[in-house]
Design a protein around this motif. Sequence first.
Motif, PDB file in Angstrom:
ATOM      1  N   MET A   1      -0.913   7.720  -2.542  1.00 23.27           N
ATOM      2  CA  MET A   1      -1.984   7.015  -1.864  1.00 23.27           C
ATOM      3  C   MET A   1      -2.455   5.755  -2.584  1.00 23.27           C
ATOM      4  SD  MET A   1      -2.855   8.244   1.028  1.00 23.27           S
ATOM      5  CE  MET A   1      -4.203   9.006   1.835  1.00 23.27           C
ATOM      6  N   PRO A   2      -2.313   5.661  -3.907  1.00 25.81           N
ATOM      7  CA  PRO A   2      -2.842   4.459  -4.554  1.00 25.81           C
ATOM      8  C   PRO A   2      -2.127   3.171  -4.144  1.00 25.81           C
ATOM      9  CG  PRO A   2      -1.755   5.865  -6.174  1.00 25.81           C
ATOM     10  CD  PRO A   2      -1.773   6.605  -4.877  1.00 25.81           C
ATOM     11  N   LEU A   3      -0.903   3.267  -3.653  1.00 25.97           N
ATOM     12  CA  LEU A   3      -0.182   2.060  -3.252  1.00 25.97           C
ATOM     13  C   LEU A   3      -0.395   1.700  -1.779  1.00 25.97           C
ATOM     14  CD1 LEU A   3       3.201   2.506  -5.149  1.00 25.97           C
ATOM     15  CD2 LEU A   3       1.249   1.078  -5.762  1.00 25.97           C
ATOM     16  N   LEU A   4      -1.143   2.530  -1.059  1.00 28.09           N
ATOM     17  CA  LEU A   4      -1.391   2.270   0.356  1.00 28.09           C
ATOM     18  C   LEU A   4      -2.045   0.905   0.595  1.00 28.09           C
ATOM     19  CD1 LEU A   4      -1.402   3.218   3.323  1.00 28.09           C
ATOM     20  CD2 LEU A   4      -3.597   4.326   2.835  1.00 28.09           C
ATOM     21  N   PRO A   5      -3.130   0.556  -0.108  1.00 34.92           N
ATOM     22  CA  PRO A   5      -3.715  -0.777   0.134  1.00 34.92           C
ATOM     23  C   PRO A   5      -2.740  -1.919  -0.171  1.00 34.92           C
ATOM     24  CG  PRO A   5      -5.228   0.582  -1.142  1.00 34.92           C
ATOM     25  CD  PRO A   5      -3.927   1.320  -1.068  1.00 34.92           C
ATOM     26  N   LEU A   6      -1.922  -1.760  -1.196  1.00 34.26           N
ATOM     27  CA  LEU A   6      -0.947  -2.796  -1.531  1.00 34.26           C
ATOM     28  C   LEU A   6       0.058  -2.967  -0.399  1.00 34.26           C
ATOM     29  CD1 LEU A   6       0.258  -4.798  -3.594  1.00 34.26           C
ATOM     30  CD2 LEU A   6       1.608  -2.871  -4.488  1.00 34.26           C
ATOM     31  N   ARG A   7       0.561  -1.842   0.141  1.00 32.36           N
ATOM     32  CA  ARG A   7       1.550  -1.922   1.217  1.00 32.36           C
ATOM     33  C   ARG A   7       0.942  -2.542   2.472  1.00 32.36           C
ATOM     34  NH1 ARG A   7       2.356   3.213   3.312  1.00 32.36           N
ATOM     35  NH2 ARG A   7       1.453   2.506   5.256  1.00 32.36           N
TER      36      ARG A   7
ATOM     37  N   GLU B   1       9.576 -11.982   8.627  1.00 36.93           N
ATOM     38  CA  GLU B   1       8.249 -11.922   8.022  1.00 36.93           C
ATOM     39  C   GLU B   1       7.217 -11.313   8.965  1.00 36.93           C
ATOM     40  OE1 GLU B   1       8.559 -15.431   4.692  1.00 36.93           O
ATOM     41  OE2 GLU B   1       7.294 -15.787   6.449  1.00 36.93           O
ATOM     42  N   PHE B   2       7.263 -11.675  10.237  1.00 37.81           N
ATOM     43  CA  PHE B   2       6.268 -11.181  11.192  1.00 37.81           C
ATOM     44  C   PHE B   2       6.485  -9.693  11.494  1.00 37.81           C
ATOM     45  CE2 PHE B   2       4.348 -10.466  15.330  1.00 37.81           C
ATOM     46  CZ  PHE B   2       3.151 -11.156  15.248  1.00 37.81           C
ATOM     47  N   TRP B   3       7.639  -9.367  12.049  1.00 38.48           N
ATOM     48  CA  TRP B   3       7.890  -7.974  12.446  1.00 38.48           C
ATOM     49  C   TRP B   3       8.161  -7.088  11.233  1.00 38.48           C
ATOM     50  CZ3 TRP B   3       5.808  -6.976  16.743  1.00 38.48           C
ATOM     51  CH2 TRP B   3       5.781  -7.930  17.764  1.00 38.48           C
ATOM     52  N   GLY B   4       8.826  -7.626  10.217  1.00 42.21           N
ATOM     53  CA  GLY B   4       9.009  -6.866   8.979  1.00 42.21           C
ATOM     54  C   GLY B   4       7.682  -6.565   8.329  1.00 42.21           C
ATOM     55  N   GLY B   5       6.759  -7.528   8.369  1.00 41.21           N
ATOM     56  CA  GLY B   5       5.418  -7.300   7.834  1.00 41.21           C
ATOM     57  C   GLY B   5       4.685  -6.220   8.596  1.00 41.21           C
ATOM     58  N   ALA B   6       4.834  -6.202   9.922  1.00 38.03           N
ATOM     59  CA  ALA B   6       4.183  -5.171  10.742  1.00 38.03           C
ATOM     60  C   ALA B   6       4.760  -3.793  10.425  1.00 38.03           C
ATOM     61  CB  ALA B   6       4.350  -5.495  12.231  1.00 38.03           C
ATOM     62  N   LEU B   7       6.084  -3.697  10.345  1.00 40.13           N
ATOM     63  CA  LEU B   7       6.718  -2.420  10.003  1.00 40.13           C
ATOM     64  C   LEU B   7       6.317  -1.970   8.605  1.00 40.13           C
ATOM     65  CD1 LEU B   7      10.306  -3.052  11.423  1.00 40.13           C
ATOM     66  CD2 LEU B   7       8.583  -1.490  12.360  1.00 40.13           C
ATOM     67  N   PHE B   8       6.303  -2.909   7.676  1.00 37.62           N
ATOM     68  CA  PHE B   8       5.948  -2.611   6.286  1.00 37.62           C
ATOM     69  C   PHE B   8       4.507  -2.094   6.193  1.00 37.62           C
ATOM     70  CE2 PHE B   8       4.763  -3.792   1.920  1.00 37.62           C
ATOM     71  CZ  PHE B   8       5.835  -3.259   1.218  1.00 37.62           C
ATOM     72  N   ALA B   9       3.585  -2.760   6.877  1.00 41.78           N
ATOM     73  CA  ALA B   9       2.176  -2.347   6.843  1.00 41.78           C
ATOM     74  C   ALA B   9       2.005  -0.947   7.419  1.00 41.78           C
ATOM     75  CB  ALA B   9       1.305  -3.347   7.603  1.00 41.78           C
ATOM     76  N   ALA B  10       2.726  -0.653   8.501  1.00 36.05           N
ATOM     77  CA  ALA B  10       2.624   0.663   9.132  1.00 36.05           C
ATOM     78  C   ALA B  10       3.373   1.737   8.354  1.00 36.05           C
ATOM     79  CB  ALA B  10       3.160   0.597  10.555  1.00 36.05           C
ATOM     80  N   GLY B  11       4.275   1.319   7.495  1.00 35.24           N
ATOM     81  CA  GLY B  11       5.088   2.293   6.781  1.00 35.24           C
ATOM     82  C   GLY B  11       6.146   2.896   7.678  1.00 35.24           C
ATOM     83  N   PHE B  12       6.677   2.110   8.604  1.00 33.92           N
ATOM     84  CA  PHE B  12       7.718   2.555   9.525  1.00 33.92           C
ATOM     85  C   PHE B  12       8.994   1.764   9.249  1.00 33.92           C
ATOM     86  CE2 PHE B  12       9.595   2.377  13.932  1.00 33.92           C
ATOM     87  CZ  PHE B  12      10.111   3.656  13.886  1.00 33.92           C
ATOM     88  N   LEU B  13      10.086   2.474   9.012  1.00 30.77           N
ATOM     89  CA  LEU B  13      11.338   1.828   8.579  1.00 30.77           C
ATOM     90  C   LEU B  13      11.065   0.970   7.347  1.00 30.77           C
ATOM     91  CD1 LEU B  13      12.757   0.806  12.077  1.00 30.77           C
ATOM     92  CD2 LEU B  13      13.456   2.775  10.692  1.00 30.77           C
ATOM     93  N   THR B  14      10.314   1.522   6.448  1.00 28.49           N
ATOM     94  CA  THR B  14       9.792   0.772   5.309  1.00 28.49           C
ATOM     95  C   THR B  14      10.886   0.210   4.419  1.00 28.49           C
ATOM     96  OG1 THR B  14       7.867   2.220   5.353  1.00 28.49           O
ATOM     97  CG2 THR B  14       8.174   0.859   3.383  1.00 28.49           C
ATOM     98  N   ARG B  15      11.878   1.008   4.090  1.00 28.00           N
ATOM     99  CA  ARG B  15      12.923   0.514   3.189  1.00 28.00           C
ATOM    100  C   ARG B  15      13.730  -0.623   3.820  1.00 28.00           C
ATOM    101  NH1 ARG B  15      12.927   6.103   0.753  1.00 28.00           N
ATOM    102  NH2 ARG B  15      12.493   5.696  -1.449  1.00 28.00           N
ATOM    103  N   PRO B  16      14.189  -0.511   5.074  1.00 22.02           N
ATOM    104  CA  PRO B  16      14.871  -1.673   5.673  1.00 22.02           C
ATOM    105  C   PRO B  16      13.958  -2.901   5.779  1.00 22.02           C
ATOM    106  CG  PRO B  16      15.303   0.297   6.966  1.00 22.02           C
ATOM    107  CD  PRO B  16      14.273   0.666   5.944  1.00 22.02           C
ATOM    108  N   ALA B  17      12.690  -2.676   6.120  1.00 24.87           N
ATOM    109  CA  ALA B  17      11.750  -3.801   6.201  1.00 24.87           C
ATOM    110  C   ALA B  17      11.565  -4.435   4.830  1.00 24.87           C
ATOM    111  CB  ALA B  17      10.403  -3.336   6.764  1.00 24.87           C
ATOM    112  N   ALA B  18      11.410  -3.598   3.804  1.00 25.08           N
ATOM    113  CA  ALA B  18      11.225  -4.122   2.445  1.00 25.08           C
ATOM    114  C   ALA B  18      12.448  -4.904   1.991  1.00 25.08           C
ATOM    115  CB  ALA B  18      10.933  -2.980   1.470  1.00 25.08           C
TER     116      ALA B  18
END
Length: 153
Positions: free
Chosen positions: A1-7, A63-80
């Motif tokens: 949980m501590p990395l949630l705000p960062l993500r 950047e736009f859609w990858g950022g949205a996926l990254f923020a939601a934590g969905f398909l995080t590794r491919p987005a990252a």
Amino acid sequence: MPLLPLRVLTGVLMIHHGSEGGFWPANYGTAGFDGFVDFIVKPYFGFLPGAPELWSAIHDYVEFWGGALFAAGFLTRPAALSLLTTMLGAVYFHLASTGLQGAPFGHVDNYSYNFEEPALYALIFLLFFFNGPGPASVDAAIYGALAPDDDDD
């Protein structure tokens, strides 16, 4: 949980960053999009095959859609990984256009090394690529629903 705000905050910032020239990504014909094509992609990424507008659009969409996926934590590794690639491109651009600017001990007039921000973003995306999104994410919820219970031993 501590990395949630960062993500989440990093993802939101990427959404904003990928919407240059308007709300949505790849706003063809706007000054922001055309400026990116003319002053960044053409002179510094001319070695890429295909139209510079295509690469600019890909950059914006990642950047736009990858950022949205990254923020939601969905398909995080491919987005990252996708976002890491765009940030490495940004580091390359800044180093190619302005050099090291005297780093690490020199000082620039605006007290900001141009390559620092994308380098920091790249490290954040690398962290999440290897560690995953954490427990408060869509990925974790999906995995939790699909994974077998450990209590069935």
